[in-house]
Design a protein around this motif. Structure first.
Motif, PDB file in Angstrom:
ATOM      1  N   LEU A 119      -8.943  -5.534  17.070  1.00 29.17           N
ATOM      2  CA  LEU A 119      -8.716  -4.436  16.126  1.00 29.17           C
ATOM      3  C   LEU A 119      -9.008  -4.895  14.698  1.00 29.17           C
ATOM      4  O   LEU A 119      -9.637  -4.170  13.923  1.00 29.17           O
ATOM      5  N   ALA A 120      -8.567  -6.102  14.361  1.00 25.25           N
ATOM      6  CA  ALA A 120      -8.855  -6.631  13.029  1.00 25.25           C
ATOM      7  C   ALA A 120     -10.363  -6.750  12.809  1.00 25.25           C
ATOM      8  O   ALA A 120     -10.877  -6.420  11.729  1.00 25.25           O
ATOM      9  N   TYR A 121     -11.068  -7.176  13.843  1.00 22.40           N
ATOM     10  CA  TYR A 121     -12.518  -7.349  13.718  1.00 22.40           C
ATOM     11  C   TYR A 121     -13.224  -6.000  13.497  1.00 22.40           C
ATOM     12  O   TYR A 121     -14.089  -5.877  12.623  1.00 22.40           O
ATOM     13  N   VAL A 122     -12.871  -5.002  14.294  1.00 19.65           N
ATOM     14  CA  VAL A 122     -13.562  -3.716  14.156  1.00 19.65           C
ATOM     15  C   VAL A 122     -13.204  -3.053  12.829  1.00 19.65           C
ATOM     16  O   VAL A 122     -14.042  -2.370  12.216  1.00 19.65           O
ATOM     17  N   LYS A 123     -11.982  -3.272  12.338  1.00 21.56           N
ATOM     18  CA  LYS A 123     -11.639  -2.748  11.015  1.00 21.56           C
ATOM     19  C   LYS A 123     -12.482  -3.436   9.945  1.00 21.56           C
ATOM     20  O   LYS A 123     -12.930  -2.793   8.995  1.00 21.56           O
ATOM     21  N   ALA A 124     -12.692  -4.732  10.105  1.00 19.86           N
ATOM     22  CA  ALA A 124     -13.540  -5.453   9.153  1.00 19.86           C
ATOM     23  C   ALA A 124     -14.964  -4.909   9.185  1.00 19.86           C
ATOM     24  O   ALA A 124     -15.606  -4.753   8.143  1.00 19.86           O
ATOM     25  N   MET A 125     -15.466  -4.610  10.380  1.00 11.61           N
ATOM     26  CA  MET A 125     -16.812  -4.052  10.513  1.00 11.61           C
ATOM     27  C   MET A 125     -16.916  -2.651   9.924  1.00 11.61           C
ATOM     28  O   MET A 125     -18.001  -2.181   9.581  1.00 11.61           O
ATOM     29  N   GLN A 126     -15.777  -1.993   9.785  1.00 15.26           N
ATOM     30  CA  GLN A 126     -15.745  -0.692   9.131  1.00 15.26           C
ATOM     31  C   GLN A 126     -15.550  -0.831   7.617  1.00 15.26           C
ATOM     32  O   GLN A 126     -15.559   0.164   6.897  1.00 15.26           O
ATOM     33  N   GLY A 127     -15.353  -2.071   7.168  1.00 11.66           N
ATOM     34  CA  GLY A 127     -15.111  -2.283   5.745  1.00 11.66           C
ATOM     35  C   GLY A 127     -13.696  -1.941   5.340  1.00 11.66           C
ATOM     36  O   GLY A 127     -13.425  -1.686   4.163  1.00 11.66           O
ATOM     37  N   GLU A 128     -12.776  -1.970   6.297  1.00 12.44           N
ATOM     38  CA  GLU A 128     -11.390  -1.569   6.052  1.00 12.44           C
ATOM     39  C   GLU A 128     -10.491  -2.805   5.939  1.00 12.44           C
ATOM     40  O   GLU A 128      -9.713  -3.110   6.845  1.00 12.44           O
ATOM     41  N   LEU A 129     -10.593  -3.524   4.846  1.00 13.60           N
ATOM     42  CA  LEU A 129      -9.730  -4.682   4.623  1.00 13.60           C
ATOM     43  C   LEU A 129      -8.449  -4.219   3.944  1.00 13.60           C
ATOM     44  O   LEU A 129      -8.122  -4.631   2.831  1.00 13.60           O
ATOM     45  N   ASP A 130      -7.723  -3.364   4.646  1.00 16.16           N
ATOM     46  CA  ASP A 130      -6.501  -2.792   4.092  1.00 16.16           C
ATOM     47  C   ASP A 130      -5.276  -3.552   4.596  1.00 16.16           C
ATOM     48  O   ASP A 130      -5.383  -4.587   5.268  1.00 16.16           O
TER      49      ASP A 130
END
Length: 201
Positions: A132-143
């Motif tokens: 999940l952390a990886y796919v969020k990073a791929m979405q540009g979501e470093l929240d």
């Protein structure tokens, strides 16, 4: 000719036995059907993983439908493993696209959703958190949620090879000036090297 009155106890027992037997058959059939569908989906996923190439649209649709069937037919509670696989299959369609690529946004968003559901169903499995952390990073979501799930992955799987390898990838998205402030991230690199030659489990 006199007929004896039916025994109510026997009647109730028969009805209960028939009902329980029918329920067992139904749930057993559902489990078997879900498992078979997941096996089909997993076969596709493992093939893509081995080849490290994005699937064809046809193959992806077959795998996605099989995975959706596995999730839908599993009785009782949600199955975290099946939901995790459905997330990964959605990711695979555009796995080679760069961060924030518009064409990959929909499937990556769906993957996020399925990973979140998988975590709710299986909250102590670290690999789903790191994915999940990886796919969020791929979405540009470093929240904030990104940092929370990445840290949770490390806490739950501090010596698990797949988790550490995934977190090592995740770390490349985090700005260098912030990395030293994350205690879990400082340890990831060293531990990833330490387990590099260990068998995956």
């Amino acid at each position: 000719m006199n007929r004896s009155a039916p025994n109510p106890v026997k009647t109730i027992a028969f009805v209960l036995l028939f009902g329980v037997g029918g329920a067992l058959i139904f749930f057993g059939g559902s489990l078997f059907s879900a498992g078979l569908a997941d096996y089909q989906a997993r076969t596709f996923q493992e093939d893509w993983q081995q080849k490290q190439t994005p699937p064809s649209i046809k193959a992806w649709r077959i795998a996605k439908e099989a995975s959706e069937t596995a999730v839908a037919r599993h009785p009782f509670t949600a199955n975290g493993e099946y939901l995790d696989r459905l997330g990964r299959i959605n990711e695979w369609l555009h796995f080679d696209k760069p961060v924030g690529e518009a064409v990959a946004q929909l499937t990556r968003s769906k993957a996020e959703n399925y990973y979140s559901q998988a975590i709710a169903a299986r909250p102590v499995w670290p690999n789903t958190y790191s994915q999940l952390a990886y796919v969020k990073a791929m979405q540009g979501e470093l929240d904030e949620w990104f940092y929370e799930v990445a840290e949770a992955a490390y806490i739950l799987g501090p010596w698990r090879k797949p988790t550490l390898e995934q977190l090592a990838q995740v770390s490349t998205f985090i700005p260098e000036n912030q990395q030293a402030d994350l205690e879990w991230l400082v340890a990831v690199s060293d531990r990833a090297k330490a387990v590099k030659r260990q068998p995956q489990y």
